[in-house]
Design an enzyme around this catalytic site. Structure first.
Site, PDB file in Angstrom:
ATOM      1  N   ASN A 159      -7.742   3.009   6.817  1.00 42.87           N
ATOM      2  CA  ASN A 159      -6.547   2.568   6.379  1.00 42.87           C
ATOM      3  C   ASN A 159      -5.434   3.966   6.130  1.00 42.87           C
ATOM      4  O   ASN A 159      -4.378   3.488   5.574  1.00 42.87           O
ATOM      5  CB  ASN A 159      -6.534   1.961   4.885  1.00 42.87           C
ATOM      6  CG  ASN A 159      -7.251   0.592   5.058  1.00 42.87           C
ATOM      7  OD1 ASN A 159      -6.993  -0.256   5.850  1.00 42.87           O
ATOM      8  ND2 ASN A 159      -8.174   0.421   4.104  1.00 42.87           N
ATOM      9  N   LYS A 213     -12.393  -7.944  10.920  1.00 42.01           N
ATOM     10  CA  LYS A 213     -11.430  -8.342   9.731  1.00 42.01           C
ATOM     11  C   LYS A 213     -10.593  -9.414  10.374  1.00 42.01           C
ATOM     12  O   LYS A 213     -10.202  -9.469  11.468  1.00 42.01           O
ATOM     13  CB  LYS A 213     -10.432  -6.995   9.431  1.00 42.01           C
ATOM     14  CG  LYS A 213     -11.227  -6.241   8.513  1.00 42.01           C
ATOM     15  CD  LYS A 213     -10.297  -5.108   8.023  1.00 42.01           C
ATOM     16  CE  LYS A 213     -10.718  -4.265   7.015  1.00 42.01           C
ATOM     17  NZ  LYS A 213      -9.533  -3.401   6.652  1.00 42.01           N
ATOM     18  N   ARG A 241     -17.919 -23.821   9.123  1.00 44.67           N
ATOM     19  CA  ARG A 241     -18.564 -22.647   8.328  1.00 44.67           C
ATOM     20  C   ARG A 241     -19.093 -21.571   9.231  1.00 44.67           C
ATOM     21  O   ARG A 241     -19.844 -20.940   8.942  1.00 44.67           O
ATOM     22  CB  ARG A 241     -19.772 -23.217   7.532  1.00 44.67           C
ATOM     23  CG  ARG A 241     -19.455 -24.249   6.375  1.00 44.67           C
ATOM     24  CD  ARG A 241     -20.423 -24.643   5.404  1.00 44.67           C
ATOM     25  NE  ARG A 241     -20.109 -25.316   4.499  1.00 44.67           N
ATOM     26  CZ  ARG A 241     -20.167 -26.740   4.577  1.00 44.67           C
ATOM     27  NH1 ARG A 241     -20.694 -27.443   5.425  1.00 44.67           N
ATOM     28  NH2 ARG A 241     -19.855 -27.480   3.401  1.00 44.67           N
ATOM     29  N   HIS A 264      -1.683   2.840   6.199  1.00 42.27           N
ATOM     30  CA  HIS A 264      -1.436   1.417   5.835  1.00 42.27           C
ATOM     31  C   HIS A 264      -1.108   1.188   4.668  1.00 42.27           C
ATOM     32  O   HIS A 264      -0.157  -0.075   4.659  1.00 42.27           O
ATOM     33  CB  HIS A 264      -2.796   0.777   6.427  1.00 42.27           C
ATOM     34  CG  HIS A 264      -3.073   0.704   7.756  1.00 42.27           C
ATOM     35  ND1 HIS A 264      -3.378   1.828   8.691  1.00 42.27           N
ATOM     36  CD2 HIS A 264      -3.290  -0.350   8.610  1.00 42.27           C
ATOM     37  CE1 HIS A 264      -3.789   1.493   9.780  1.00 42.27           C
ATOM     38  NE2 HIS A 264      -3.643  -0.004   9.853  1.00 42.27           N
ATOM     39  N   HIS A 268       4.002  -3.671  13.023  1.00 44.89           N
ATOM     40  CA  HIS A 268       2.861  -3.055  12.598  1.00 44.89           C
ATOM     41  C   HIS A 268       2.517  -1.712  13.049  1.00 44.89           C
ATOM     42  O   HIS A 268       2.634  -0.904  11.820  1.00 44.89           O
ATOM     43  CB  HIS A 268       1.735  -3.839  12.381  1.00 44.89           C
ATOM     44  CG  HIS A 268       0.530  -3.150  11.928  1.00 44.89           C
ATOM     45  ND1 HIS A 268       0.451  -3.327  10.522  1.00 44.89           N
ATOM     46  CD2 HIS A 268      -0.891  -2.526  12.537  1.00 44.89           C
ATOM     47  CE1 HIS A 268      -0.821  -2.674  10.161  1.00 44.89           C
ATOM     48  NE2 HIS A 268      -1.710  -2.370  11.457  1.00 44.89           N
ATOM     49  N   LYS A 295     -13.999   3.665  15.716  1.00 48.31           N
ATOM     50  CA  LYS A 295     -14.119   2.357  14.995  1.00 48.31           C
ATOM     51  C   LYS A 295     -15.140   2.040  14.813  1.00 48.31           C
ATOM     52  O   LYS A 295     -15.628   1.593  13.692  1.00 48.31           O
ATOM     53  CB  LYS A 295     -12.831   1.422  15.378  1.00 48.31           C
ATOM     54  CG  LYS A 295     -12.907   0.433  14.232  1.00 48.31           C
ATOM     55  CD  LYS A 295     -11.581  -0.384  14.379  1.00 48.31           C
ATOM     56  CE  LYS A 295     -11.437  -1.277  13.247  1.00 48.31           C
ATOM     57  NZ  LYS A 295     -10.399  -2.291  13.203  1.00 48.31           N
ATOM     58  N   GLU A 320     -16.172  -2.762   4.404  1.00 53.43           N
ATOM     59  CA  GLU A 320     -15.318  -1.640   3.500  1.00 53.43           C
ATOM     60  C   GLU A 320     -15.430  -1.216   2.156  1.00 53.43           C
ATOM     61  O   GLU A 320     -14.652  -1.651   1.127  1.00 53.43           O
ATOM     62  CB  GLU A 320     -13.728  -2.296   3.984  1.00 53.43           C
ATOM     63  CG  GLU A 320     -12.576  -0.984   3.701  1.00 53.43           C
ATOM     64  CD  GLU A 320     -11.386  -1.760   3.862  1.00 53.43           C
ATOM     65  OE1 GLU A 320     -10.341  -1.634   2.904  1.00 53.43           O
ATOM     66  OE2 GLU A 320     -11.088  -1.953   4.976  1.00 53.43           O
ATOM     67  N   ARG A 336     -15.282   3.110   5.325  1.00 53.51           N
ATOM     68  CA  ARG A 336     -14.115   2.326   6.309  1.00 53.51           C
ATOM     69  C   ARG A 336     -12.780   2.421   5.863  1.00 53.51           C
ATOM     70  O   ARG A 336     -11.947   2.227   6.695  1.00 53.51           O
ATOM     71  CB  ARG A 336     -14.934   0.906   6.502  1.00 53.51           C
ATOM     72  CG  ARG A 336     -14.132   0.108   7.491  1.00 53.51           C
ATOM     73  CD  ARG A 336     -14.707  -1.265   7.649  1.00 53.51           C
ATOM     74  NE  ARG A 336     -13.875  -1.932   8.442  1.00 53.51           N
ATOM     75  CZ  ARG A 336     -13.987  -3.186   9.253  1.00 53.51           C
ATOM     76  NH1 ARG A 336     -15.285  -3.564   9.155  1.00 53.51           N
ATOM     77  NH2 ARG A 336     -13.189  -3.714   9.932  1.00 53.51           N
ATOM     78  N   HIS A 355       1.970  -1.163   5.166  1.00 52.24           N
ATOM     79  CA  HIS A 355       2.104  -2.638   4.675  1.00 52.24           C
ATOM     80  C   HIS A 355       3.133  -2.842   3.786  1.00 52.24           C
ATOM     81  O   HIS A 355       3.679  -3.923   3.902  1.00 52.24           O
ATOM     82  CB  HIS A 355       0.610  -2.924   4.063  1.00 52.24           C
ATOM     83  CG  HIS A 355      -0.382  -3.128   5.083  1.00 52.24           C
ATOM     84  ND1 HIS A 355      -1.706  -3.459   4.954  1.00 52.24           N
ATOM     85  CD2 HIS A 355      -0.554  -2.891   6.533  1.00 52.24           C
ATOM     86  CE1 HIS A 355      -2.608  -3.412   5.732  1.00 52.24           C
ATOM     87  NE2 HIS A 355      -1.517  -3.612   6.810  1.00 52.24           N
ATOM     88  N   GLU A 375      -2.080   3.331  16.008  1.00 56.46           N
ATOM     89  CA  GLU A 375      -3.382   3.303  15.624  1.00 56.46           C
ATOM     90  C   GLU A 375      -4.311   3.975  16.391  1.00 56.46           C
ATOM     91  O   GLU A 375      -5.303   4.644  16.007  1.00 56.46           O
ATOM     92  CB  GLU A 375      -3.915   1.929  15.983  1.00 56.46           C
ATOM     93  CG  GLU A 375      -2.760   0.831  15.023  1.00 56.46           C
ATOM     94  CD  GLU A 375      -3.660   0.660  13.472  1.00 56.46           C
ATOM     95  OE1 GLU A 375      -4.314   1.448  13.227  1.00 56.46           O
ATOM     96  OE2 GLU A 375      -2.964   0.028  12.695  1.00 56.46           O
TER      97      GLU A 375
END
Length: 375
Positions: A251, A150, A128, A254, A273, A233, A243, A247, A258, A192
């Protein structure tokens, strides 16, 4: 090439009691044991890495941990985006449990974005939640994926659709490690970096236009560019950790990117990527110009710079061809930036003026894709 005499730069991510440092500079891996022991005393560790990174950097990290008295095990995965899978996650979790590590122990991600995302997800779910340290060895990971918490894996439905937010306790960005990157991977990470300028720091984008050669050559501008990217960032993450607000601006490029990654089945021989992000950012600026939100001159300037550094900017740059516009739209609709069926994009009113555009008409996206797929 980087020199080992440069003093490290420390950027802080302000999350209250869960704040952490990003330590940036050459030879940082060699002091990893000291840095980790100072923040997580008495810990043991599992190093998650891939076979390629292990050959270049694992011995340095293991020696540093041993010198600091940190016992550790190593979990090695196959390189590449396809390792961000349920199967590899299960193997990683099983290996951490087999090492009898406890909740207060640490998972260290030594590698690029794939390793960081996978190892962070494992750290978040084993017992956990275990401590997590990022030791990013790619430019993309150093300026983006290692910061912000993330984590996740891909599925057949799309990229990063299964995961959690799990902040690291520390990020160790060894800029000398970047000297071992293939040029293609370095360029992919640069996409990026450019993104931060295009979102809301136009002066940074202009600085990159003037200094990119020094960044690529490993001069003093490299550490400065990484630090400025991490500060950008960190500022966003501190404002919007999960997000739910701005935030999402991170993206930029992206949603298109993606979709291209999914359409190429995450085949890194065809597209990695950062290349998908580069094409996506060029598309986002051209789409914004098509919608009369921004000047075509800005779209041309963005594309010109990305092309100058060797990045792809058009759908036709993807080797092996792409599916038709309807199929690409289906991948876009599956992307997690979709809310209740409405298409959401990060668009722009100009360089450094990105914004969140909700309820973008599907018909406009479809016709734009058709135009950009045309020979």
């Amino acid at each position: 090439m980087s020199t080992e005499t440069e003093a490290p730069v420390v950027v802080s991510v302000d999350l209250g009691a869960r704040s952490y440092d990003i330590v940036i500079g050459p030879a940082i891996l060699g002091s990893a044991g000291v840095e980790i022991a100072r923040r997580i005393p008495g810990t043991r560790a599992a190093i998650v890495t891939d076979a390629n990174v292990a050959a270049a950097h694992l011995r340095t990290l293991r020696d540093a941990l041993s010198a600091a008295g940190i016992g550790h095990e190593v979990v090695t995965i196959a390189p590449g985006e396809k390792s961000k899978s349920f199967a590899t996650l299960q193997d990683t979790v099983d290996a951490i449990l087999a090492a009898r590590l406890e909740r207060g122990d640490t998972v260290i991600a030594l590698g690029g974005g794939v390793v960081g995302d996978l190892a962070g997800f494992a750290a978040a779910i084993v017992r956990r939640g275990m401590n997590f340290v990022q030791a990013p060895t790619s430019l993309l990971a150093q300026v983006d994926s290692s910061v912000g918490g993330k984590t996740g894996i891909n599925t057949g439905h799309g990229k990063n659709l299964v995961g959690v937010f799990h902040q690291p306790r520390l990020v160790l960005a060894d800029t000398a490690a970047l000297d071992t990157l293939p040029p293609r991977e370095f360029r992919a990470g640069y996409a990026e970096m450019a993104k931060y300028g295009l979102i809301d720091r136009p002066e940074f984008f202009a600085w990159l236009e003037n200094n990119w050669k020094d960044i690529f050559a490993g001069g003093a501008a490299r550490v400065e560019a990484i630090a400025r990217s991490c500060r950008a960032k960190a500022d966003v993450v501190a404002r919007d950790e999960h997000e739910v607000g701005d935030r999402a601006l991170l993206n930029l490029g992206h949603t298109f990117g993606h979709a291209l990654e999914a359409a190429t089945c995450y085949d890194s021989a065809r597209l990695v990527h950062g290349e998908g992000v580069a094409i996506g950012m060029a598309l986002a600026h051209r789409f914004s110009a098509r919608l009369n939100l921004a000047s075509p001159d800005d779209a041309e300037r963005v594309e010109a710079h990305l092309r100058e550094v060797g990045l792809p900017t058009r759908l036709s740059d993807v080797p092996g061809g792409l599916p038709d516009a309807e199929a690409l739209l289906a991948y876009i609709a599956q992307d997690k930036k979709v809310a209740r069926g409405a298409l959401t994009f990060i668009l722009t009113r100009g360089i450094g003026q990105a914004f969140i555009a909700k309820d973008v008409p599907i018909s406009q996206v479809l016709s734009f894709l058709e135009e950009n797929l045309a020979p």
